[in-house]
Write a protein that holds these residues in place. Sequence first.
Motif, PDB file in Angstrom:
ATOM      1  N   LEU A  51       0.827  -1.209   0.000  1.00 52.64           N
ATOM      2  CA  LEU A  51       0.000   0.000   0.000  1.00 52.64           C
ATOM      3  C   LEU A  51       0.860   1.256   0.000  1.00 52.64           C
ATOM      4  O   LEU A  51       0.546   2.241  -0.668  1.00 52.64           O
ATOM      5  N   ARG A  52       1.941   1.206   0.765  1.00 56.07           N
ATOM      6  CA  ARG A  52       2.844   2.354   0.804  1.00 56.07           C
ATOM      7  C   ARG A  52       3.466   2.598  -0.565  1.00 56.07           C
ATOM      8  O   ARG A  52       3.608   3.749  -1.011  1.00 56.07           O
ATOM      9  N   ALA A  53       3.832   1.526  -1.239  1.00 56.66           N
ATOM     10  CA  ALA A  53       4.416   1.656  -2.573  1.00 56.66           C
ATOM     11  C   ALA A  53       3.399   2.223  -3.561  1.00 56.66           C
ATOM     12  O   ALA A  53       3.740   3.050  -4.409  1.00 56.66           O
ATOM     13  N   CYS A  54       2.154   1.802  -3.445  1.00 52.02           N
ATOM     14  CA  CYS A  54       1.115   2.289  -4.356  1.00 52.02           C
ATOM     15  C   CYS A  54       0.840   3.771  -4.135  1.00 52.02           C
ATOM     16  O   CYS A  54       0.670   4.536  -5.091  1.00 52.02           O
ATOM     17  N   THR A  55       0.782   4.193  -2.867  1.00 47.01           N
ATOM     18  CA  THR A  55       0.499   5.596  -2.587  1.00 47.01           C
ATOM     19  C   THR A  55       1.690   6.493  -2.888  1.00 47.01           C
ATOM     20  O   THR A  55       1.538   7.698  -3.044  1.00 47.01           O
ATOM     21  N   ALA A  56       2.883   5.905  -2.984  1.00 44.97           N
ATOM     22  CA  ALA A  56       4.067   6.705  -3.292  1.00 44.97           C
ATOM     23  C   ALA A  56       4.150   7.064  -4.765  1.00 44.97           C
ATOM     24  O   ALA A  56       4.883   7.971  -5.156  1.00 44.97           O
ATOM     25  N   PHE A  57       3.381   6.342  -5.609  1.00 45.12           N
ATOM     26  CA  PHE A  57       3.390   6.605  -7.045  1.00 45.12           C
ATOM     27  C   PHE A  57       1.968   6.848  -7.516  1.00 45.12           C
ATOM     28  O   PHE A  57       1.308   5.941  -8.042  1.00 45.12           O
ATOM     29  N   PRO A  58       1.427   8.052  -7.293  1.00 46.15           N
ATOM     30  CA  PRO A  58       0.058   8.348  -7.712  1.00 46.15           C
ATOM     31  C   PRO A  58      -0.078   8.272  -9.223  1.00 46.15           C
ATOM     32  O   PRO A  58       0.873   8.453  -9.969  1.00 46.15           O
ATOM     33  N   SER A  59      -1.312   8.010  -9.659  1.00 47.47           N
ATOM     34  CA  SER A  59      -1.580   7.878 -11.089  1.00 47.47           C
ATOM     35  C   SER A  59      -1.398   9.216 -11.794  1.00 47.47           C
ATOM     36  O   SER A  59      -1.568  10.283 -11.210  1.00 47.47           O
ATOM     37  N   ILE A  60      -1.056   9.175 -13.089  1.00 46.19           N
ATOM     38  CA  ILE A  60      -0.773  10.389 -13.848  1.00 46.19           C
ATOM     39  C   ILE A  60      -2.020  11.212 -14.099  1.00 46.19           C
ATOM     40  O   ILE A  60      -1.924  12.392 -14.428  1.00 46.19           O
ATOM     41  N   ASP A  61      -3.204  10.574 -13.942  1.00 45.69           N
ATOM     42  CA  ASP A  61      -4.436  11.320 -14.181  1.00 45.69           C
ATOM     43  C   ASP A  61      -5.040  11.846 -12.894  1.00 45.69           C
ATOM     44  O   ASP A  61      -6.225  12.139 -12.834  1.00 45.69           O
ATOM     45  N   GLN A  62      -4.225  11.954 -11.838  1.00 46.43           N
ATOM     46  CA  GLN A  62      -4.731  12.437 -10.560  1.00 46.43           C
ATOM     47  C   GLN A  62      -5.388  13.814 -10.666  1.00 46.43           C
ATOM     48  O   GLN A  62      -6.401  14.056 -10.014  1.00 46.43           O
ATOM     49  N   PRO A  63      -4.873  14.782 -11.500  1.00 47.04           N
ATOM     50  CA  PRO A  63      -5.535  16.090 -11.573  1.00 47.04           C
ATOM     51  C   PRO A  63      -6.966  16.042 -12.081  1.00 47.04           C
ATOM     52  O   PRO A  63      -7.762  16.916 -11.763  1.00 47.04           O
ATOM     53  N   THR A  64      -7.263  14.983 -12.865  1.00 44.08           N
ATOM     54  CA  THR A  64      -8.624  14.871 -13.403  1.00 44.08           C
ATOM     55  C   THR A  64      -9.484  13.940 -12.584  1.00 44.08           C
ATOM     56  O   THR A  64     -10.642  13.703 -12.940  1.00 44.08           O
ATOM     57  N   ARG A  65      -8.924  13.406 -11.484  1.00 47.05           N
ATOM     58  CA  ARG A  65      -9.664  12.420 -10.701  1.00 47.05           C
ATOM     59  C   ARG A  65     -10.943  13.008 -10.121  1.00 47.05           C
ATOM     60  O   ARG A  65     -11.966  12.355 -10.033  1.00 47.05           O
ATOM     61  N   GLY A  66     -10.885  14.287  -9.727  1.00 51.92           N
ATOM     62  CA  GLY A  66     -12.055  14.904  -9.106  1.00 51.92           C
ATOM     63  C   GLY A  66     -13.194  15.116 -10.078  1.00 51.92           C
ATOM     64  O   GLY A  66     -14.341  15.248  -9.667  1.00 51.92           O
ATOM     65  N   ARG A  67     -12.872  15.161 -11.415  1.00 52.64           N
ATOM     66  CA  ARG A  67     -13.912  15.380 -12.404  1.00 52.64           C
ATOM     67  C   ARG A  67     -14.514  14.087 -12.918  1.00 52.64           C
ATOM     68  O   ARG A  67     -15.484  14.094 -13.669  1.00 52.64           O
ATOM     69  N   ARG A  68     -13.917  12.957 -12.528  1.00 52.63           N
ATOM     70  CA  ARG A  68     -14.437  11.688 -13.013  1.00 52.63           C
ATOM     71  C   ARG A  68     -15.642  11.252 -12.195  1.00 52.63           C
ATOM     72  O   ARG A  68     -15.719  11.506 -10.995  1.00 52.63           O
ATOM     73  N   GLN A  69     -16.536  10.543 -12.860  1.00 56.20           N
ATOM     74  CA  GLN A  69     -17.714  10.043 -12.176  1.00 56.20           C
ATOM     75  C   GLN A  69     -17.325   8.885 -11.257  1.00 56.20           C
ATOM     76  O   GLN A  69     -16.504   8.042 -11.631  1.00 56.20           O
ATOM     77  N   LYS A  70     -17.888   8.864 -10.065  1.00 58.45           N
ATOM     78  CA  LYS A  70     -17.577   7.810  -9.108  1.00 58.45           C
ATOM     79  C   LYS A  70     -18.015   6.458  -9.660  1.00 58.45           C
ATOM     80  O   LYS A  70     -19.121   6.307 -10.175  1.00 58.45           O
ATOM     81  N   SER A  71     -17.140   5.459  -9.546  1.00 54.26           N
ATOM     82  CA  SER A  71     -17.437   4.141 -10.094  1.00 54.26           C
ATOM     83  C   SER A  71     -18.401   3.378  -9.192  1.00 54.26           C
ATOM     84  O   SER A  71     -18.632   3.741  -8.036  1.00 54.26           O
ATOM     85  N   TRP A  72     -18.938   2.287  -9.727  1.00 54.26           N
ATOM     86  CA  TRP A  72     -19.877   1.448  -8.980  1.00 54.26           C
ATOM     87  C   TRP A  72     -19.198   0.869  -7.739  1.00 54.26           C
ATOM     88  O   TRP A  72     -19.807   0.754  -6.687  1.00 54.26           O
ATOM     89  N   LEU A  73     -17.919   0.537  -7.846  1.00 50.60           N
ATOM     90  CA  LEU A  73     -17.202  -0.031  -6.709  1.00 50.60           C
ATOM     91  C   LEU A  73     -17.025   0.972  -5.576  1.00 50.60           C
ATOM     92  O   LEU A  73     -16.881   0.580  -4.415  1.00 50.60           O
ATOM     93  N   ASP A  74     -17.025   2.241  -5.895  1.00 50.81           N
ATOM     94  CA  ASP A  74     -16.829   3.275  -4.881  1.00 50.81           C
ATOM     95  C   ASP A  74     -18.142   3.787  -4.301  1.00 50.81           C
ATOM     96  O   ASP A  74     -18.150   4.788  -3.575  1.00 50.81           O
ATOM     97  N   SER A  75     -19.236   3.106  -4.587  1.00 56.21           N
ATOM     98  CA  SER A  75     -20.542   3.468  -4.037  1.00 56.21           C
ATOM     99  C   SER A  75     -20.850   2.580  -2.839  1.00 56.21           C
ATOM    100  O   SER A  75     -20.398   1.427  -2.767  1.00 56.21           O
ATOM    101  N   PRO A  76     -21.623   3.090  -1.856  1.00 57.28           N
ATOM    102  CA  PRO A  76     -21.985   2.272  -0.694  1.00 57.28           C
ATOM    103  C   PRO A  76     -22.827   1.068  -1.080  1.00 57.28           C
ATOM    104  O   PRO A  76     -23.572   1.097  -2.065  1.00 57.28           O
ATOM    105  N   VAL A  77     -22.697   0.012  -0.313  1.00 60.22           N
ATOM    106  CA  VAL A  77     -23.496  -1.182  -0.549  1.00 60.22           C
ATOM    107  C   VAL A  77     -24.967  -0.897  -0.261  1.00 60.22           C
ATOM    108  O   VAL A  77     -25.860  -1.317  -1.000  1.00 60.22           O
ATOM    109  N   PHE A  78     -25.228  -0.150   0.819  1.00 57.06           N
ATOM    110  CA  PHE A  78     -26.584   0.231   1.194  1.00 57.06           C
ATOM    111  C   PHE A  78     -26.655   1.738   1.370  1.00 57.06           C
ATOM    112  O   PHE A  78     -25.677   2.373   1.761  1.00 57.06           O
ATOM    113  N   THR A  79     -27.813   2.302   1.086  1.00 58.35           N
ATOM    114  CA  THR A  79     -28.006   3.734   1.236  1.00 58.35           C
ATOM    115  C   THR A  79     -27.793   4.151   2.687  1.00 58.35           C
ATOM    116  O   THR A  79     -28.361   3.563   3.604  1.00 58.35           O
ATOM    117  N   GLY A  80     -26.956   5.185   2.890  1.00 56.92           N
ATOM    118  CA  GLY A  80     -26.694   5.678   4.234  1.00 56.92           C
ATOM    119  C   GLY A  80     -25.476   5.068   4.882  1.00 56.92           C
ATOM    120  O   GLY A  80     -25.040   5.529   5.931  1.00 56.92           O
TER     121      GLY A  80
END
Length: 280
Positions: free
Chosen positions: A42-71
């Motif tokens: 995990l430390r190695a992964c966070t030490a090398f952020p993806s090249i598209d990090q500046p556009t990450r905030g504009r991307r639509q949240k994926s299905w995997l990043d949504s809660p399993v249940f509302t709330g």
Amino acid sequence: MALSWPWHFISLSEPEKQHRHELLTLRGYYAQLSILLAIILLRACTAFPSIDQPTRGRRQKSWLDSPVFTGWFETRRQYLLCLTWFCWLLFLCVWSTGNDYLHFTKALGHVGLSQLPLQVAMSPAFYITSTPRALSLVSILTSIPQPTVTAYHRLFARVVIAPLLVGHAFFYCLFFLQSSHPDFGSLFSKRIRDPDVQWGITAVSMAVAVMIFARPIGATSGIWKGSIKNRRRAFYITHVLLVGLLCLAAYVHVAQAQVFVLESLGIFVVNLVCCYKTVQ
């Protein structure tokens, strides 16, 4: 060919029991070594952020990043990762058990308790410091934001540790109920009177209680009422007491658990120091 239960009640010689004890110790080492390797990865992964990090905030949240249940706060991705870790630990519990029912049963408890130090290292202390900026030891080591680590802390208890400990108790009770005793009828009637079994039941009961009283962030129902500050204080006090009782009961229950409890205590102190240092 019909499938059958692979484990059976078998009698072991003293050398075989010693070998089983050594394997149980070894699988505990493997389970904890896996934690260190995961933190390094995990430390190695966070030490090398993806090249598209500046556009990450504009991307639509994926299905995997949504809660399993509302709330709920925990996402599908977090459930998937915790369930994957659970499957890995379950594999360790099955590994090299042969057809020895008690070996598998003991392994569930041993591997489950080996994860307590990680669970403590992920725990936030902002309930004490009254600030969400306080970081846990895992957050500091991996550079993962504490809110994300906290979500795994909650989920890890429900999806990984508690099922392993409950499974350990369940299969042991089945063994006691199906084994006879000359004076008490069943071995269960005899063993339920013994302190080590009573402490073991207490430890599992505390693990279940932690699951019951820990509510997902965002849930509007449950026992935690009042202001946010009061809810956090009441939850933290109850949570620490339950976990403390779990560790105490596990320590007295079996000698093999003592090293994991002492590790958890040491990490708890280090974690508090890390949390306080990050808010100063």
